[in-house]
Write a protein that holds these residues in place. Sequence first.
Motif, PDB file in Angstrom:
ATOM      1  N   LEU A   1      20.437 -28.866  35.252  1.00  0.00           N
ATOM      2  CA  LEU A   1      19.054 -28.807  35.695  1.00  0.00           C
ATOM      3  C   LEU A   1      18.413 -30.190  35.680  1.00  0.00           C
ATOM      4  N   VAL A   2      17.521 -30.412  36.606  1.00  0.00           N
ATOM      5  CA  VAL A   2      16.794 -31.679  36.681  1.00  0.00           C
ATOM      6  C   VAL A   2      15.682 -31.664  35.643  1.00  0.00           C
ATOM      7  N   LYS A   3      15.616 -32.722  34.851  1.00  0.00           N
ATOM      8  CA  LYS A   3      14.579 -32.822  33.828  1.00  0.00           C
ATOM      9  C   LYS A   3      13.298 -33.394  34.428  1.00  0.00           C
ATOM     10  N   LEU A   4      12.199 -33.142  33.762  1.00  0.00           N
ATOM     11  CA  LEU A   4      10.923 -33.715  34.157  1.00  0.00           C
ATOM     12  C   LEU A   4      10.872 -35.180  33.769  1.00  0.00           C
ATOM     13  N   THR A   5      10.067 -35.942  34.481  1.00  0.00           N
ATOM     14  CA  THR A   5       9.850 -37.334  34.090  1.00  0.00           C
ATOM     15  C   THR A   5       8.885 -37.358  32.912  1.00  0.00           C
ATOM     16  N   LYS A   6       8.856 -38.491  32.231  1.00  0.00           N
ATOM     17  CA  LYS A   6       7.935 -38.636  31.106  1.00  0.00           C
ATOM     18  C   LYS A   6       6.486 -38.490  31.568  1.00  0.00           C
ATOM     19  N   VAL A   7       6.157 -39.084  32.705  1.00  0.00           N
ATOM     20  CA  VAL A   7       4.781 -39.023  33.197  1.00  0.00           C
ATOM     21  C   VAL A   7       4.403 -37.593  33.584  1.00  0.00           C
ATOM     22  N   SER A   8       5.281 -36.879  34.292  1.00  0.00           N
ATOM     23  CA  SER A   8       4.926 -35.519  34.727  1.00  0.00           C
ATOM     24  C   SER A   8       4.792 -34.553  33.553  1.00  0.00           C
ATOM     25  N   SER A   9       5.462 -34.852  32.435  1.00  0.00           N
ATOM     26  CA  SER A   9       5.332 -33.999  31.246  1.00  0.00           C
ATOM     27  C   SER A   9       4.203 -34.477  30.328  1.00  0.00           C
ATOM     28  N   ARG A  10       3.563 -35.561  30.696  1.00  0.00           N
ATOM     29  CA  ARG A  10       2.487 -36.175  29.903  1.00  0.00           C
ATOM     30  C   ARG A  10       2.998 -36.710  28.563  1.00  0.00           C
ATOM     31  N   TYR A  11       4.251 -37.167  28.564  1.00  0.00           N
ATOM     32  CA  TYR A  11       4.864 -37.709  27.348  1.00  0.00           C
ATOM     33  C   TYR A  11       4.232 -39.046  26.985  1.00  0.00           C
ATOM     34  N   LEU A  12       4.062 -39.272  25.677  1.00  0.00           N
ATOM     35  CA  LEU A  12       3.635 -40.581  25.215  1.00  0.00           C
ATOM     36  C   LEU A  12       4.133 -40.843  23.806  1.00  0.00           C
ATOM     37  N   GLU A  13       4.324 -42.119  23.547  1.00  0.00           N
ATOM     38  CA  GLU A  13       4.682 -42.582  22.206  1.00  0.00           C
ATOM     39  C   GLU A  13       3.539 -43.444  21.704  1.00  0.00           C
ATOM     40  N   VAL A  14       3.116 -43.186  20.490  1.00  0.00           N
ATOM     41  CA  VAL A  14       2.067 -43.987  19.866  1.00  0.00           C
ATOM     42  C   VAL A  14       2.735 -44.785  18.763  1.00  0.00           C
ATOM     43  N   PRO A  15       2.890 -46.117  18.954  1.00  0.00           N
ATOM     44  CA  PRO A  15       3.607 -46.931  17.975  1.00  0.00           C
ATOM     45  C   PRO A  15       3.114 -46.778  16.540  1.00  0.00           C
ATOM     46  N   SER A  16       1.826 -46.549  16.348  1.00  0.00           N
ATOM     47  CA  SER A  16       1.301 -46.423  14.984  1.00  0.00           C
ATOM     48  C   SER A  16       1.774 -45.137  14.297  1.00  0.00           C
ATOM     49  N   PHE A  17       2.353 -44.195  15.056  1.00  0.00           N
ATOM     50  CA  PHE A  17       2.888 -42.966  14.470  1.00  0.00           C
ATOM     51  C   PHE A  17       4.368 -43.070  14.130  1.00  0.00           C
ATOM     52  N   LYS A  18       4.978 -44.218  14.394  1.00  0.00           N
ATOM     53  CA  LYS A  18       6.425 -44.383  14.210  1.00  0.00           C
ATOM     54  C   LYS A  18       6.894 -44.035  12.793  1.00  0.00           C
ATOM     55  N   ASP A  19       6.114 -44.355  11.787  1.00  0.00           N
ATOM     56  CA  ASP A  19       6.504 -44.104  10.406  1.00  0.00           C
ATOM     57  C   ASP A  19       5.868 -42.831   9.826  1.00  0.00           C
ATOM     58  N   SER A  20       5.349 -41.979  10.704  1.00  0.00           N
ATOM     59  CA  SER A  20       4.713 -40.736  10.255  1.00  0.00           C
ATOM     60  C   SER A  20       5.747 -39.717   9.797  1.00  0.00           C
ATOM     61  N   ASP A  21       5.303 -38.742   9.037  1.00  0.00           N
ATOM     62  CA  ASP A  21       6.141 -37.606   8.660  1.00  0.00           C
ATOM     63  C   ASP A  21       6.190 -36.693   9.885  1.00  0.00           C
ATOM     64  N   THR A  22       7.276 -36.772  10.637  1.00  0.00           N
ATOM     65  CA  THR A  22       7.375 -36.019  11.887  1.00  0.00           C
ATOM     66  C   THR A  22       7.605 -34.525  11.682  1.00  0.00           C
ATOM     67  N   HIS A  23       7.728 -34.090  10.447  1.00  0.00           N
ATOM     68  CA  HIS A  23       7.811 -32.656  10.150  1.00  0.00           C
ATOM     69  C   HIS A  23       6.428 -32.017  10.138  1.00  0.00           C
ATOM     70  N   ARG A  24       5.404 -32.837  10.201  1.00  0.00           N
ATOM     71  CA  ARG A  24       4.030 -32.337  10.188  1.00  0.00           C
ATOM     72  C   ARG A  24       3.337 -32.795  11.465  1.00  0.00           C
ATOM     73  N   GLY A  25       2.599 -31.932  12.069  1.00  0.00           N
ATOM     74  CA  GLY A  25       1.836 -32.297  13.253  1.00  0.00           C
ATOM     75  C   GLY A  25       2.598 -32.070  14.544  1.00  0.00           C
ATOM     76  N   TYR A  26       2.021 -32.550  15.613  1.00  0.00           N
ATOM     77  CA  TYR A  26       2.562 -32.359  16.952  1.00  0.00           C
ATOM     78  C   TYR A  26       3.433 -33.536  17.344  1.00  0.00           C
ATOM     79  N   PHE A  27       4.689 -33.497  16.966  1.00  0.00           N
ATOM     80  CA  PHE A  27       5.645 -34.550  17.292  1.00  0.00           C
ATOM     81  C   PHE A  27       6.873 -33.937  17.967  1.00  0.00           C
TER      82      PHE A  27
END
Length: 94
Positions: A20-46
């Motif tokens: 299957l063809v995957k969506l692009t990052k832009v069409s899925s509204r994907y974003l990375e926030v550098p300040s969240f890089k060291d966050s606990d990714t088990h909590r929140g919307y990651f």
Amino acid sequence: MSANSNFTSTQKIPQEATQLVKLTKVSSRYLEVPSFKDSDTHRGYFCYNCIYFMKPNHCAVVTDEGQDVNGNVSNVIAAHGICSLWTPNEKEIK
């Protein structure tokens, strides 16, 4: 009509369906926030705690390549990223 527990499907999954063809990052509204890089990714919307996230840094429905909505290019789906398709993976959320 009664359910038959011995039923075996004769239908085959077409090879095209496994590619299957995957969506692009832009069409899925994907974003990375550098300040969240060291966050606990088990909590929140990651991405890390989304059912579509494939460790260590891929997604089942969004492509790795291309720009995110902020124009950044990382060529991965980051654990600390997020998109509009986020669906909670109860096994990862703490």
